[in-house]
Design an enzyme around this catalytic site. Sequence first.
Site, PDB file in Angstrom:
ATOM      1  CB  SER A  15      12.815  19.551  -7.674  1.00 32.78           C
ATOM      2  OG  SER A  15      13.396  18.360  -7.185  1.00 32.78           O
ATOM      3  CG  ASP A  65      10.945  19.404   0.541  1.00 32.43           C
ATOM      4  OD1 ASP A  65      12.087  18.906   0.444  1.00 32.43           O
ATOM      5  OD2 ASP A  65      10.276  19.745  -0.459  1.00 32.43           O
ATOM      6  CG  HIS A 108      13.687  19.593  -2.750  1.00 30.84           C
ATOM      7  ND1 HIS A 108      12.351  19.288  -2.609  1.00 30.84           N
ATOM      8  CD2 HIS A 108      14.041  19.213  -3.998  1.00 30.84           C
ATOM      9  CE1 HIS A 108      11.910  18.756  -3.741  1.00 30.84           C
ATOM     10  NE2 HIS A 108      12.914  18.690  -4.599  1.00 30.84           N
TER      11      HIS A 108
END
Length: 383
Positions: free
Chosen positions: A40, A349, A352
């Site tokens: 991610s 978040d 990340h």
Amino acid sequence: MAKLSISLLLVWSFLLFLFLFLRVSKAHELAPALYVFGDSNIDAGNNNPFNTFAKANYPPYGVDFPGGISGRPTNGYNIADFFVIGAFPALRFDDGKIVFTACAEWLGLNVPPAFRLVNSSATKSLQQGFNYGSSSAGILPDTATKIFKCVMSLGEQVDMFQKTIEEYLPSQFQSHDRLSEHVSKSIYLVVMGVNDISLNFLRKENSSNPLDYLRYFDLLVEKLENRLKDLYELGARKFVVFEIEAFGCLPFYVNKFKPANSKCVDHLNAMVLMYNAKLTLKLQELQFKLEGSNFVLGKYYDYTLSLVENPSLAGLKDASNPCCAVLPFGVCDHKKAPCRDRNSHAFFDAHHPTEAAYKVFAERCFNGLGSCIPINVKQLAML
């Protein structure tokens, strides 16, 4: 008369800005393509088409990304994006004067599109790279695949690259030699490993059959080595491989374990350090064994650790609180707006970084000293 002069000056400055932007962009094509593999941290939306929780194709993700929501689990661009676009040229006013700021010397390519989001006909016309990254993916094929649907392991991502050079790229080059040159001079970015710990090892550690972490890290490095060798056999020569970040410093784990005397969860970071030490030695070994190869190590652990311990070093203020309101698993709540001062937050978040935090490391890794070793990405591209 004065107003006319100012207007002419503005027009002239804009034309100069446009000319230099186009000239700089063209001059900075330091590599023919960037191929991106990972999780991610670099995902550009490959999981979007599927019914899975391992995707970020909803607001407030992408609030600062051109065109809006893209599937990147941050507010804007990620590290891979900055490697190709760099810092955009800009006009600014300083003490009544118009100042032109040229862009830094980056790869000068288009942002690599998510491979799964490009239709087959369009894929054949794209020569500047692809992003194969998949949120929640790991080096091991069983990492997160039982938890989230359609997650692509590193092996599957390498398979997609093989498909790219065997089925899509040949028609774009006049000869096999030209294609081989393209592949050998391109940059290969690999950012992966944290999910093999967080979504694999830690889950098994708490089970009735816990793993030996030293043996597990040996296995991880071995499997990563095999995939890097696969890329090498396909023609890749220029690699940038990131360490695992200091994930014990991520807001999700800090909030979960609530360390009393540290800003981070030290025992989690200690495990990461063991893996990273093995990774460093392995990359050195591979460069010695694989003729013509060059491996750059991204010191991502050090950066994420310093980001939390002293965010001001990256020009940021808040490294404790995610910019968005988060749900129990640390992802953004789509019902609530994110913070306004996103350029001062380290994390978007609970897992990340923000675009601002990604950009700082990308700049240091591409043009600087010490963040990517033994050479930076620009130097790698120019070899």
